[in-house]
Design an enzyme around this catalytic site. Structure first.
Site, PDB file in Angstrom:
ATOM      1  N   LYS A  36      30.985 -86.941  88.500  1.00 48.12           N
ATOM      2  CA  LYS A  36      31.256 -85.500  88.439  1.00 48.12           C
ATOM      3  C   LYS A  36      29.930 -84.809  88.193  1.00 48.12           C
ATOM      4  CE  LYS A  36      33.208 -83.249  84.898  1.00 48.12           C
ATOM      5  NZ  LYS A  36      34.302 -82.738  84.035  1.00 48.12           N
ATOM      6  N   HIS A  58      38.967 -71.170  77.183  1.00 46.46           N
ATOM      7  CA  HIS A  58      39.600 -71.591  78.438  1.00 46.46           C
ATOM      8  C   HIS A  58      40.404 -72.886  78.287  1.00 46.46           C
ATOM      9  CE1 HIS A  58      40.155 -72.180  82.696  1.00 46.46           C
ATOM     10  NE2 HIS A  58      39.592 -73.373  82.615  1.00 46.46           N
ATOM     11  N   GLN A  59      39.836 -73.876  77.583  1.00 46.17           N
ATOM     12  CA  GLN A  59      40.509 -75.190  77.489  1.00 46.17           C
ATOM     13  C   GLN A  59      41.736 -75.165  76.587  1.00 46.17           C
ATOM     14  OE1 GLN A  59      39.364 -77.797  79.270  1.00 46.17           O
ATOM     15  NE2 GLN A  59      37.559 -76.680  79.961  1.00 46.17           N
ATOM     16  N   SER A  93      33.131 -74.271  70.988  1.00 48.68           N
ATOM     17  CA  SER A  93      31.744 -74.653  71.284  1.00 48.68           C
ATOM     18  C   SER A  93      30.863 -74.410  70.065  1.00 48.68           C
ATOM     19  CB  SER A  93      31.242 -73.907  72.517  1.00 48.68           C
ATOM     20  OG  SER A  93      31.770 -72.607  72.573  1.00 48.68           O
ATOM     21  N   MET A 138      37.871 -82.126  70.240  1.00 50.65           N
ATOM     22  CA  MET A 138      37.676 -82.119  71.690  1.00 50.65           C
ATOM     23  C   MET A 138      36.499 -81.258  72.147  1.00 50.65           C
ATOM     24  SD  MET A 138      40.001 -84.215  72.391  1.00 50.65           S
ATOM     25  CE  MET A 138      39.737 -84.215  74.141  1.00 50.65           C
ATOM     26  N   GLY A 139      35.979 -80.408  71.272  1.00 48.91           N
ATOM     27  CA  GLY A 139      34.946 -79.461  71.718  1.00 48.91           C
ATOM     28  C   GLY A 139      33.542 -80.044  71.743  1.00 48.91           C
ATOM     29  N   LYS A 169      26.377 -80.068  68.801  1.00 48.52           N
ATOM     30  CA  LYS A 169      27.658 -79.383  68.583  1.00 48.52           C
ATOM     31  C   LYS A 169      28.408 -80.044  67.421  1.00 48.52           C
ATOM     32  CE  LYS A 169      28.870 -77.574  73.162  1.00 48.52           C
ATOM     33  NZ  LYS A 169      29.787 -77.771  74.274  1.00 48.52           N
TER      34      LYS A 169
HETATM   35  P1  NAD Z   1      35.169 -71.247  76.137  1.00 49.22           P
HETATM   36  O1  NAD Z   1      33.779 -70.719  76.235  1.00 49.22           O
HETATM   37  O2  NAD Z   1      36.219 -70.712  77.025  1.00 49.22           O
HETATM   38  O3  NAD Z   1      35.689 -71.045  74.611  1.00 49.22           O
HETATM   39  C1  NAD Z   1      34.859 -71.367  73.518  1.00 49.22           C
HETATM   40  C2  NAD Z   1      35.674 -71.372  72.236  1.00 49.22           C
HETATM   41  O4  NAD Z   1      34.800 -71.672  71.137  1.00 49.22           O
HETATM   42  C3  NAD Z   1      36.298 -70.003  71.912  1.00 49.22           C
HETATM   43  O5  NAD Z   1      37.497 -70.209  71.196  1.00 49.22           O
HETATM   44  C4  NAD Z   1      35.236 -69.372  70.995  1.00 49.22           C
HETATM   45  O6  NAD Z   1      35.764 -68.359  70.172  1.00 49.22           O
HETATM   46  C5  NAD Z   1      34.840 -70.591  70.187  1.00 49.22           C
HETATM   47  N1  NAD Z   1      33.522 -70.480  69.569  1.00 49.22           N
HETATM   48  C6  NAD Z   1      32.347 -70.181  70.191  1.00 49.22           C
HETATM   49  N2  NAD Z   1      31.338 -70.190  69.301  1.00 49.22           N
HETATM   50  C7  NAD Z   1      31.908 -70.505  68.097  1.00 49.22           C
HETATM   51  C8  NAD Z   1      31.388 -70.667  66.788  1.00 49.22           C
HETATM   52  N3  NAD Z   1      30.084 -70.519  66.527  1.00 49.22           N
HETATM   53  N4  NAD Z   1      32.241 -70.984  65.790  1.00 49.22           N
HETATM   54  C9  NAD Z   1      33.560 -71.136  66.040  1.00 49.22           C
HETATM   55  N5  NAD Z   1      34.117 -71.000  67.254  1.00 49.22           N
HETATM   56  C10 NAD Z   1      33.282 -70.689  68.271  1.00 49.22           C
HETATM   57  O7  NAD Z   1      35.035 -72.817  76.260  1.00 49.22           O
HETATM   58  P2  NAD Z   1      36.147 -73.875  76.683  1.00 49.22           P
HETATM   59  O8  NAD Z   1      36.083 -74.072  78.146  1.00 49.22           O
HETATM   60  O9  NAD Z   1      37.438 -73.549  76.055  1.00 49.22           O
HETATM   61  O10 NAD Z   1      35.530 -75.206  76.023  1.00 49.22           O
HETATM   62  C11 NAD Z   1      35.536 -75.366  74.621  1.00 49.22           C
HETATM   63  C12 NAD Z   1      34.622 -76.509  74.257  1.00 49.22           C
HETATM   64  O11 NAD Z   1      35.137 -77.725  74.807  1.00 49.22           O
HETATM   65  C13 NAD Z   1      33.194 -76.376  74.793  1.00 49.22           C
HETATM   66  O12 NAD Z   1      32.304 -76.787  73.773  1.00 49.22           O
HETATM   67  C14 NAD Z   1      33.155 -77.337  75.955  1.00 49.22           C
HETATM   68  O13 NAD Z   1      31.864 -77.809  76.229  1.00 49.22           O
HETATM   69  C15 NAD Z   1      34.070 -78.421  75.437  1.00 49.22           C
HETATM   70  N6  NAD Z   1      34.663 -79.287  76.459  1.00 49.22           N
HETATM   71  C16 NAD Z   1      34.845 -80.582  76.135  1.00 49.22           C
HETATM   72  C17 NAD Z   1      35.404 -81.452  77.045  1.00 49.22           C
HETATM   73  C18 NAD Z   1      35.634 -82.888  76.665  1.00 49.22           C
HETATM   74  O14 NAD Z   1      35.958 -83.700  77.519  1.00 49.22           O
HETATM   75  N7  NAD Z   1      35.566 -83.226  75.410  1.00 49.22           N
HETATM   76  C19 NAD Z   1      35.764 -80.992  78.307  1.00 49.22           C
HETATM   77  C20 NAD Z   1      35.609 -79.642  78.611  1.00 49.22           C
HETATM   78  C21 NAD Z   1      35.055 -78.793  77.661  1.00 49.22           C
END
Ligand code: NAD
Length: 321
Positions: free
Chosen positions: A67, A137-138, A199, A219-220, A226
């Site tokens: 990917k 988004h997730q 994130s 999961m984040g 991070k």
């Molecule tokens: P997004 O940008 O749509 O949402 C980010 C979320 O994090 C929001 O709820 C935001 O309010 C919160 N946030 C941002 N900064 C913050 C902080 N300093 N303190 C607390 N909360 C904070 O992102 P998304 O697409 O929902 O993805 C969320 C996370 O999941 C990202 O870090 C992304 O890289 C990660 N992710 C992980 C996988 C995996 O396989 N583990 C897959 C996809 C995405």
């Protein structure tokens, strides 16, 4: 070569299909018949983008591919999702490109499948309340997949910007479940299962906020630096991960490992639990923690499911390549 555009994915694979594909792949990883290659992720110095590759090979299913994609923070201003990815599958016998598959929805589905699998195998059977930290988004994908694993009776959630929680409230309405926006103390007191999907680069959930018996799916955290939970939680928990090396280096466990609170030898691959080689949770008081870092083989598994479905439905676009 087959092309499956992003717009076709939703009609080809369901969350349940993705759960089956990812669960099988985690079992193959634990069996050592499938392995991930080292992750490449670079800040390219243009458009503030982070770009990279996740790749691997499943020897049993002869699934080979990668990917490619990443994070473009300014995309949203142009009506595009910030996360962009494409999955490439290759013929393991010849190296020829077999398929190019839109990877955006599949990423959300395979990530939600991973935490749902952890809930399926590790959460207490009687888990009534689910807590979600994060509302990006997730988060809705995570919540919907989790709700299919236990007969949850209530959803509690926290986000740094509470106005974003409306999207999780919509999911609660869809499922006819009560929803409450709560502080982190309440979330920890009430939730039997907690998903963190932010994130953040600093711990959000404190060890003092987690009750015995809780299952946490972190999961984040998928990049160095991070962090979503205090490392002390990992020191108290039985830790499972999609992949141990990623967990200890780019996952939530990186901080506890760096601080010497745990070693990677204390992390178990979730695939071992799926295969029955590890018992998983042993009693109702244990805290179980799943560190979902996101592996390339998850992407290959769900992309392959989409390709098979496109072929069987007769909607695959074939190009001479
Ligand atoms: P997004 O940008 O749509 O949402 C980010 C979320 O994090 C929001 O709820 C935001 O309010 C919160 N946030 C941002 N900064 C913050 C902080 N300093 N303190 C607390 N909360 C904070 O992102 P998304 O697409 O929902 O993805 C969320 C996370 O999941 C990202 O870090 C992304 O890289 C990660 N992710 C992980 C996988 C995996 O396989 N583990 C897959 C996809 C995405």
């Amino acid at each position: 070569m087959i092309i499956i555009p992003e717009r076709e994915i939703a009609g080809l694979v369901s969350p349940a299909d993705c759960l089956i594909a990812v669960e099988r792949m985690f079992a193959s990883m634990a069996n050592k018949s499938a392995y991930n290659f080292p992750v490449v992720r670079e800040a390219i110095g243009h458009a503030e983008a982070l770009y990279g590759f996740k790749s691997g090979f499943d020897r049993e299913k002869l699934l080979l591919g990668l990917k490619s994609g990443g994070f473009w923070p300014n995309n949203v201003q142009h009506g595009l999702s910030n996360h962009q990815s494409t999955i490439f599958l290759f013929d393991a016998d010849s190296g020829r490109c077999r398929a190019v598959v839109g990877g955006n929805l599949l990423t959300a589905l395979r990530t939600a499948a991973a935490s749902a699998i952890s809930i399926k195998y590790l959460a207490r059977p009687k888990s009534n309340v689910i807590g979600v930290i994060g509302a990006g988004h997730q988060s809705t994908f995570q919540l919907r997949a989790a709700l299919d694993q236990r007969p949850f009776e209530k959803i509690v959630a926290w986000n740094i910007d509470p106005s974003m929680l409306v999207r999780l409230e919509e999911v609660a309405k869809e499922r006819d479940l009560p929803f409450e926006s709560v502080d982190l103390d309440r979330l920890g007191q009430e939730a039997d299962v907690i998903i963190t999907i932010t994130s953040s680069f600093k711990p959000i959930l404190k060890a003092s906020q987690v009750r015995p018996g809780t299952h946490i799916a972190c999961m984040g955290t998928d990049t160095k630096g991070k962090q979503e939970v205090e490392p002390e939680i990992l020191a108290r928990a039985i830790i499972f991960a999609d992949e141990i090396t990623q967990s200890a280096t780019i996952g939530e466990a990186q901080h506890a490992v760096e601080q010497g609170l745990i070693t990677s030898a204390e992390i178990t691959e979730i695939g071992a639990v799926i295969r029955g080689d590890h018992i998983g949770r042993t009693d109702a008081e244990e805290i179980t923690l799943f560190d979902g870092t996101g592996v390339g083989l998850q992407d290959l598994a769900v992309a392959s499911a989409a390709v098979e479905m496109a072929i069987s439905k007769g909607v695959a676009v074939e190009v001479d390549f």
